[in-house]
Design an enzyme around this catalytic site. Structure first.
Site, PDB file in Angstrom:
ATOM      1  N   HIS A 362      40.389  53.430  34.358  1.00 32.11           N
ATOM      2  CA  HIS A 362      39.278  52.993  35.184  1.00 32.11           C
ATOM      3  C   HIS A 362      37.975  53.717  34.897  1.00 32.11           C
ATOM      4  CE1 HIS A 362      42.335  50.709  37.360  1.00 32.11           C
ATOM      5  NE2 HIS A 362      41.320  49.890  37.498  1.00 32.11           N
ATOM      6  N   GLU A 603      48.892  39.472  37.046  1.00 31.98           N
ATOM      7  CA  GLU A 603      48.874  40.678  36.225  1.00 31.98           C
ATOM      8  C   GLU A 603      50.234  41.368  36.168  1.00 31.98           C
ATOM      9  OE1 GLU A 603      45.869  43.351  37.737  1.00 31.98           O
ATOM     10  OE2 GLU A 603      46.353  42.945  39.816  1.00 31.98           O
ATOM     11  N   ASP A 627      46.289  44.931  33.248  1.00 30.62           N
ATOM     12  CA  ASP A 627      47.617  45.268  33.745  1.00 30.62           C
ATOM     13  C   ASP A 627      48.686  44.390  33.112  1.00 30.62           C
ATOM     14  OD1 ASP A 627      47.510  47.480  35.512  1.00 30.62           O
ATOM     15  OD2 ASP A 627      46.279  46.258  36.833  1.00 30.62           O
ATOM     16  N   CYS A 674      39.873  38.015  34.042  1.00 29.50           N
ATOM     17  CA  CYS A 674      38.922  39.054  34.457  1.00 29.50           C
ATOM     18  C   CYS A 674      39.293  40.417  33.903  1.00 29.50           C
ATOM     19  CB  CYS A 674      38.803  39.113  35.973  1.00 29.50           C
ATOM     20  SG  CYS A 674      40.333  39.576  36.786  1.00 29.50           S
TER      21      CYS A 674
END
Ligand code: PEP
Ligand code: MG
Length: 754
Positions: A362, A603, A627, A674
């Site tokens: 992240h 995901e 993911d 996304c």
């Protein structure tokens, strides 16, 4: 053997430079396995030879001088095979050569093991015995373990130029540390080490202007720790017997010991700030205990470290100066967090280098959202020694140059100029529609979580927000934000984009996104309590968030809600009921809220196989390829060691996407992507060809992706995708797509690296 191993590794890690590390190692190994000679050879690619770098048993004068050309001798054989060679009678082997100038007699026993890092042989560790001796299995594995430990130090020495300085007169030109690309782009700037103050090892060197004042600060911290310890000791009076409470006396003695105090003060007077001076004293102190044979005394090392952390905490409370960020700050740290990124004043952050994490963690995603070049997982970086050094961050290839040679700098300055030129071509896309040459519209949305960081131009360019990661605002606070705070935050995003759609994702904490005030400690956080799994067990957190979202949308009507980490239909059903409940309650309270469109992130592999059942229940699907890739390939998205295996163009990911769009199509539901794949120009054609309806990405990728969309027809994209879907290997897919972009004249969009 294990104890000896630990001790050697510790001593080697503490050595101030490579030469001393090697010297320490050869002596310790000779003693540990009782042989006559122990030597280390390192590979020198420039002169194509293996150079003797350290020895006990051979002549010292031969060090740095004896070079065995590649392909010569038993050392060469170990390096070529990248395997150990264990010979009871070495001179009988056809590859044996006796080296002059080393004082070597005809040693018979020979064991050489390669020193390997990332499949590359860096050198050879050799032990020799005068008599015939076949080394035992445990001796081989012992050397293997040591060689693996040494590999990191050698890689760093190579990168910093230390190795060249040792083996040659001239200075290196092209040495760098290797990590994973975090965000594409190049930055040249000054390192600022960001660290958590309670982590003593991570404290960086910093100069101090007023040593007297710094010593006084240190003294205050000592007094505070002393008071803390006395307080603890009193509190324990009822619970601990007298003899155990003596532990506190020992700690108090240690705290005020001459060595701890005066050594630290001396280092401060030499110009170091108190935390770094303390770091060095504590480390030297702890090492003395670490090296003791008595297990009880060895344990005392952890007391010393604990004491160090306590003093550090008080130094932190008393820290007068804020960190200074130069205009070209390159933020460097063991593990850069979202908060640390946010602390840098706007406009000053030029690059990010993190010793851990990878391109899909992240912190990297955040760097991408901010358009900052980043390199992650630079595990060999000596973080504490980086403060103030000039760095080049190559976010394309995942390289970091420390104090680069002028020629390297010039090369990178040229690259930056080229980027700017490509930037001009990309800029030409601004304001144009995202449509294929045969008129098919592919809406391009933004991924964001920090609305403040986005400028008006970027906001104007996007067709909406496809993923608003709500956890970032949760991460920079010290408690859960309330309904009102959340409402204001969501309202700002919804207003900024209205009437364009904004997809707010419900809280997706867990995994690598921890909230400091909601600790979740698990062995496998990515397989644990994450995303909607937390929402379902804490409906109060979920309902507060949904209420804030629905209220923020009043009078706008562009809200869409998306649920992360769904692994089965019952989760969707339950969460929809909760959303309905929040909606109904708000109506009862007199708020004129509308029911928004609801979507689910695909995901988790189980959701791929149930994409149809899920699609039937909701309004849209959005594929989280970050993911999905990690779960399909069983590759931790943050682990640099397996980052080479993590590739979103993997045939399994492409086929999963094909199945998802087909299943959603049966129910007439749109599918968006996304994950980071959506912003990769190499994948744009495939995503169009796979029937994905819209793409959501970081602001920095938008114009590049639009360029690809506008350069191809949907029909052609489908044909290309059919070919790619038949490919069996990710390398094949990658090369095929690179070739395709080159042929289309879009080669400039290919990111160097993987
Ligand atoms: C994803 O997993 O692809 C995604 C977009 O979500 P995140 O990166 O926040 O987990
Ligand atoms: Mg995700």
């Amino acid at each position: 053997m294990l104890d000896t191993l630990h001790r050697i590794v510790h001593a080697v890690n503490k050595a101030p430079n490579l030469q001393e590390a090697l010297g320490t190692l050869v002596s310790a190994v000779r003693e540990a396995i009782d042989c006559d000679v122990c030597s280390i050879y390192l590979v020198d690619d420039d002169t194509r030879s293996n150079v003797l770098m350290a020895t006990v048993g051979l002549e010292d004068s031969a060090v740095g001088k004896v070079r065995l050309p590649f392909g010569r001798g038993l050392v060469g054989l170990v390096a070529e095979r990248a395997e150990p060679v264990n010979l009871a009678d070495a001179p009988a082997h056809p590859r044996y050569v006796r080296m002059a100038h080393t004082g070597e007699t005809r040693y018979r026993g020979f064991l050489g093991v390669p020193i390997i890092q990332n499949r590359r042989v860096l050198g050879v560790l050799v032990v020799r015995q005068r008599e015939e001796r076949e080394f035992q299995d445990e001796e081989v594995t012992f050397l293997f373990t040591l060689a693996a430990q040494l590999a990191g130090a050698i890689t760093y020495a190579r990168a910093s130029g230390e190795l060249d300085a040792l083996t040659r007169e001239h200075q290196p030109l092209h040495r760098f540390l290797v990590g994973q690309p975090g965000h594409a782009g190049v930055a040249i700037g000054t390192a600022v080490v960001s660290f958590q103050l309670s982590d003593l090892e991570a404290v960086p060197d910093r100069p101090v202007d007023d040593p007297e004042a710094e010593c006084a600060r240190f003294e205050r911290a000592l007094a505070q720790v002393e008071a803390d310890l006395r307080h603890l000791q009193e509190r324990m009076a009822d619970q601990l017997p007298e003899e155990d409470r003596a532990l506190f006396d020992a700690l108090l003695l240690m705290l005020r010991s001459e060595t701890l105090v005066s050594q630290t003060e001396e280092a401060i007077h030499r110009g170091l700030w108190a935390p770094a001076a303390l770091r060095d004293t504590i480390s030297a102190h702890a090492q003395i205990f670490d090296e003791m044979d008595d297990p009880y005394l060895r344990e005392r090392a952890s007391d010393v470290r604990d004491l160090g952390r306590r003093i550090l905490m008080h130094l932190q409370d008393d820290d007068p100066g804020l960190v200074e960020y130069p205009p070209d700050t390159i933020l460097v740290g063991e593990e850069i967090s979202a908060m640390q990124l946010a602390e840098v004043p706007p406009g000053r952050l030029a690059g990010v280098v993190s010793a851990s994490g990878s391109g899909s963690s992240h912190a990297a995603i955040l760097a991408r959202a901010m358009g900052i070049p980043a390199v992650m997982g630079v595990s060999e970086m000596p973080v504490s020694r980086m403060q103030g050094r000039e760095l080049i961050v190559d976010g394309y290839r995942g390289r970091v140059y420390i104090e680069p040679a002028p020629s390297v700098r010039i090369e990178y300055e040229r690259l930056i100029a080229e980027e700017e030129a490509l930037g001009a071509e990309v800029e030409a896309m601004r304001g144009l529609r995202s449509e294929t040459t045969d008129g098919h519209i592919v809406p391009l949305h933004l991924n964001t979580g920090l609305i403040n960081q986005m400028n008006g131009e970027e906001q104007a360019e996007a067709d909406g927000v496809g993923l608003y990661r709500t956890e970032f605002p949760f991460m920079v606070r010290d408690r859960f934000p309330g309904e009102g705070e959340q409402l204001r935050n969501y309202r700002r995003v919804l207003e900024a984009f209205a009437p364009r759609p904004v997809v707010l994702r419900t809280l997706d904490i867990g995994g690598d996104k921890a909230l400091p005030y909601f600790p979740v400690v698990e062995q496998n956080p990515f397989l644990g309590w994450r995303g909607v799994r937390i929402s379902l067990q804490h409906p109060e957190i979920f309902l507060t968030q949904i209420r804030a979202m629905l209220r923020a949308d009043i009078g706008l009507g562009n809200l869409q809600i998306m649920l992360p980490m769904i692994s089965g239909v019952s989760e969707v059903d339950e969460l929809q009921q909760l959303i309905q409940r929040a909606h109904d309650e708000l109506l009862e309270e007199g708020h004129v809220v509308a029911m928004p469109r609801i979507g689910v992130m695909i995901e988790v592999p189980s959701a791929v196989y149930q994409a149809g059942e899920i699609a039937r229940r909701v309004d849209f699907l959005s594929v989280g390829t970050n993911d999905l890739t990690q779960y399909l390939l069983a590759v931790d998205r943050n682990n640099p060691r397996v980052a080479d295996l993590y590739d979103e163009l993997h045939p399994a990911v492409l086929r999963a996407l094909r199945d998802i769009t087909a299943a959603a199509g049966e129910f007439g539901r749109p599918v968006s992507v996304c994950g980071e794949l959506a912003g990769n120009p190499l994948a744009t054609i495939l995503l169009i060809g796979l029937g994905v309806n819209s793409l959501s990405m970081s602001a920095g990728s938008l114009l590049r992706v639009k360029w690809v969309v506008r350069s191809i027809s949907r029909t052609r994209a489908r044909q290309i995708t059919q070919v790619a879907l038949r490919m069996e290997d990710v390398g094949q897919v990658r090369r095929f797509m690179e070739g395709t972009l080159e042929e289309m004249g879009l080669g400039g969009l290919i990111r160097p690296g993987k």
